[in-house]
Design an enzyme around this catalytic site. Structure first.
Site, short mmCIF file in Angstrom:
data_model
loop_
_atom_site.label_atom_id
_atom_site.label_comp_id
_atom_site.label_asym_id
_atom_site.label_seq_id
_atom_site.Cartn_x
_atom_site.Cartn_y
_atom_site.Cartn_z
N GLU A 32 -7.03 -21.23 -16.57
CA GLU A 32 -7.39 -21.91 -15.32
C GLU A 32 -8.47 -22.93 -15.63
O GLU A 32 -9.57 -22.58 -16.06
CB GLU A 32 -7.91 -20.90 -14.29
CG GLU A 32 -8.26 -21.54 -12.96
CD GLU A 32 -9.03 -20.61 -12.03
OE1 GLU A 32 -8.95 -20.82 -10.81
OE2 GLU A 32 -9.71 -19.69 -12.53
N ASP A 84 -5.05 -10.69 -15.67
CA ASP A 84 -6.11 -11.66 -15.44
C ASP A 84 -7.26 -11.37 -16.40
O ASP A 84 -7.72 -10.23 -16.49
CB ASP A 84 -6.61 -11.55 -13.99
CG ASP A 84 -6.67 -12.90 -13.31
OD1 ASP A 84 -7.25 -13.82 -13.91
OD2 ASP A 84 -6.13 -13.04 -12.20
N ASN A 137 -0.26 4.49 -0.27
CA ASN A 137 -0.87 5.75 0.16
C ASN A 137 -1.54 5.69 1.54
O ASN A 137 -2.24 6.64 1.93
CB ASN A 137 -1.88 6.25 -0.89
CG ASN A 137 -3.01 5.26 -1.12
OD1 ASN A 137 -3.13 4.25 -0.43
ND2 ASN A 137 -3.85 5.54 -2.12
N HIS A 170 -3.89 -17.27 -5.38
CA HIS A 170 -4.82 -16.53 -4.53
C HIS A 170 -6.01 -17.36 -4.08
O HIS A 170 -6.75 -16.95 -3.18
CB HIS A 170 -5.31 -15.28 -5.27
CG HIS A 170 -6.12 -15.62 -6.50
ND1 HIS A 170 -5.54 -16.13 -7.64
CD2 HIS A 170 -7.45 -15.56 -6.75
CE1 HIS A 170 -6.47 -16.35 -8.54
NE2 HIS A 170 -7.65 -16.02 -8.02
N ASP A 171 -6.23 -18.52 -4.70
CA ASP A 171 -7.34 -19.40 -4.33
C ASP A 171 -6.89 -20.59 -3.48
O ASP A 171 -7.73 -21.41 -3.09
CB ASP A 171 -8.02 -19.96 -5.59
CG ASP A 171 -8.89 -18.93 -6.29
OD1 ASP A 171 -9.42 -18.04 -5.61
OD2 ASP A 171 -9.05 -19.03 -7.51
N ASP A 175 -1.89 -1.27 -3.86
CA ASP A 175 -2.24 -0.53 -5.08
C ASP A 175 -1.14 -0.68 -6.14
O ASP A 175 -0.08 -1.27 -5.88
CB ASP A 175 -2.50 0.94 -4.75
CG ASP A 175 -1.43 1.54 -3.85
OD1 ASP A 175 -0.22 1.38 -4.15
OD2 ASP A 175 -1.78 2.17 -2.83
N ASP A 206 -4.03 3.88 2.76
CA ASP A 206 -5.47 3.64 2.93
C ASP A 206 -5.77 2.19 3.33
O ASP A 206 -6.93 1.79 3.45
CB ASP A 206 -6.26 4.01 1.68
CG ASP A 206 -5.92 3.14 0.46
OD1 ASP A 206 -5.03 2.26 0.57
OD2 ASP A 206 -6.56 3.32 -0.59
N ASP A 230 -9.19 -16.75 -16.27
CA ASP A 230 -9.95 -17.23 -15.13
C ASP A 230 -11.01 -18.24 -15.56
O ASP A 230 -11.76 -17.99 -16.52
CB ASP A 230 -10.61 -16.03 -14.44
CG ASP A 230 -11.27 -16.38 -13.14
OD1 ASP A 230 -10.57 -16.80 -12.22
OD2 ASP A 230 -12.50 -16.21 -13.04
N ASP A 233 0.85 -1.20 0.00
CA ASP A 233 0.00 0.00 0.00
C ASP A 233 0.88 1.24 0.00
O ASP A 233 1.62 1.49 0.95
CB ASP A 233 -0.90 -0.04 1.24
CG ASP A 233 -1.67 1.26 1.46
OD1 ASP A 233 -1.85 2.01 0.48
OD2 ASP A 233 -2.06 1.52 2.61
#
Length: 553
Positions: free
Chosen positions: A244, A101, A26, A318-319, A32, A28, A202, A24
């Site tokens: 995938e 992706d 910034n 990520h899965d 990003d 928040d 995907d 990150d």
């Protein structure tokens, strides 16, 4: 492999970034694109040459960006299209390519196409999605969503159901519609023209679905659609494409990835990643991995695609949960087992994929409260299983092992507040072991997991036996050791991995004098006595054997 068949991505190592959790810039609390730019030097040091960027498109974020409402815009939390252009420029300066992706099985229900489609049955966009009349006042059939419950959602306005194989906010596109396909080609060419180097596609095996026949994966028109995609988009460019495909087999993998068929370069197959669930059940129904089964499955894919396709090599994404917690040892032998798993995978034929944090041995989070799991799939399964009377302790145990959020905790950069990921409160909980497991510590230790990955990546750039050598499994029934050879010309690599924490001997007779070099090991004092290798807990060694013939009795 003949020289004219060799491709740039054969020697590449790909690093997947899940932007929300990477860095990150910034404060928040959300990773990003500018954060990725700030860490490009780190990735260059690791040695990777391709980034697979998980979705950064405009999205309501019901499914963490895999529900896209505008393919042509960047989600403001991640930055702007200008920042995206800067990422392409800055990564290119470092010799790092970007693949995007491609999520085209479904859109968000907030996508303009779907907002139009819902207005009436005769709307021009109605047929961009799949609608059916009720059957006896209920769902058209018993198809289920991968996130739990029915795959059909009722729309009161038009008295029809639309299909969604994920959340109800992710309506599936109708690939039978030529206008819809042409809209997808336009979007893909927009990104190709921008300078990306390929696509990770995907759940691409679902685009040929035939819901009236109860077919979700590998429908009859799937490969027709992919060949159409090839002709209209990336076919004239030297790009990397990986699909995938959860339902793929070794036979139909060749349909996707045989270069002569002009479809994709490779697919993600998940057969090996489903070996620790009870057969015929969901992945939440756990059982112990058996190494002999893993050897059989990985070897089957190595043999099957040796001449007719190309393998993608991965443990994590990520899965999927963190591999060191899943099949390694994330306690006493975390470093050794993480290096062993890396050695085992990167020694094989194919293109390796590293998921962010894998290179420093990040572990599963093991959150104790269901409230800490943000993922929509986990929340849905929890409600479904609790309602069905499952034991809550067992449900949570399965989440500790398999929940997707295990991979999505923010990247651990340092021992500073919030693991150095953000100066603000992170969007999801940090794994509490960040004070010990972090990039800063890894870069200070020349024996760290990071530098082991760096060596493996460098090997792939310079060792053709590792890239193109044939694969041969050794001792297929050994329940502790995974050993195999890679051979090319008069060079041979022997990869020997002790998969567990008990010591084990491995016997490898040399049939003629040969020059032997230890290329890499996860211990500093591994044996050069190849005939009788005494392997310590999770010990992994790659030997290079030159000239003389080597065989097994």
């Amino acid at each position: 492999m003949e020289e004219n068949q060799q491709k740039w991505w054969h020697k590449s190592v790909i690093y997947q970034i899940y932007p929300r959790s990477f860095y990150d810039s910034n404060g928040d609390g959300i990773g990003d694109i500018q954060g990725i730019i700030l860490k490009l030097d780190y990735l260059e040091k690791l040695g990777i040459d391709v980034i697979w960027l998980s979705p950064v498109y405009e999205s309501p974020n019901v499914d963490n960006g895999y529900d896209i409402s505008d393919y042509y815009s960047v989600l403001s939390e991640f930055g702007t299209m200008q920042i995206m252009n800067k990422l392409l420029f800055e990564s290119g300066k470092r010799g790092i390519k970007i693949i995007m992706d491609l999520v085209v099985n479904h859109t968000s229900d907030q996508h303009p196409w779907f907002l139009e489609a819902k207005k009436s049955k005769d709307n021009p966009y109605r047929d961009y999605y799949i609608w059916r009349d009720p059957m006896d006042g209920k769902e058209p059939n018993e198809l289920k969503s991968n996130f739990g419950g029915s795959a059909w959602e009722y729309d009161e306005l038009t008295n029809q159901y639309y299909i969604h194989f994920y959340s109800k906010q992710q309506p599936d596109l109708n690939w039978d519609n030529a206008a819809m396909r042409n809209s997808i080609w336009d979007m893909m060419n927009f990104w190709i023209d921008k300078g990306i180097s390929g696509f990770r596609m995907d759940v691409i095996d679902l685009i040929g679905k035939e819901p009236d026949k109860l077919i979700k994966e590998n429908g009859s028109k799937l490969h027709e659609y992919l060949q159409d995609m090839y002709r209209n988009t990336f076919g004239n460019n030297d790009l990397l494409t990986v699909g995938e495909t959860w339902g793929v087999t070794t036979d139909n993998a060749k349909l996707y990835s045989d270069p002569k068929r002009k479809e994709l370069n490779m697919v993600f197959q998940f057969e090996h990643m489903q070996l620790d669930k009870v057969a015929g059940k969901q992945r939440w129904d756990l059982r112990e991995l058996e190494l002999v089964e893993l050897k059989h499955v990985l070897s089957k894919w190595q043999y099957a695609l040796d001449q007719e396709g190309w393998n993608s090599l991965f443990w994590n994404n990520h899965d999927l949960p963190r591999i060191v917690s899943r099949w390694g040892n994330d306690g006493q032998y975390r470093v050794e087992s993480a290096k062993m798993l890396a050695t085992l995978l990167h020694g094989m034929k194919g293109t390796p994929y590293i998921y962010q944090g894998e290179e420093i041995g990040m572990t599963n989070a093991a959150f104790t409260s269901i409230d800490d799991y943000i993922d929509i799939e986990t929340q849905n399964i929890y409600k479904e299983r609790m309602a069905a009377g499952f034991d809550e302790e067992e449900i949570m145990k399965s989440f500790y092992m398999k929940a997707r959020d295990n991979a999505r905790t923010p990247m651990q950069w340092s021992a500073a507040d919030h693991a150095g990921f953000s100066k603000g409160k992170p969007w999801m909980k940090i794994n509490p072991n960040y004070t010990n497991i972090n990039v800063e510590n890894a870069l200070r230790d020349s024996n760290s997991i990071f530098f082991h990955y760096q060596k493996l990546i460098k090997m792939r750039k310079h060792n053709n036996t590792l890239v193109y050598g044939t694969y041969k499994l050794l001792d297929s029934e050994d329940t502790s050791i995974y050993a195999y050879e890679r051979s090319l010309g008069n060079k041979k690599l022997l990869i020997v991995c002790n998969f567990y924490q008990h010591e084990k001997e491995f016997y490898y007779p040399m049939t003629s004098p040969s020059e032997v070099e230890m290329v890499i090991s996860n211990y500093n004092d591994s044996s050069l006595n190849m005939k009788n290798i005494k392997l310590r807990p999770y010990e992994a060694i790659i030997y290079e054997i030159s000239e003389g013939e080597v065989g097994r009795k």
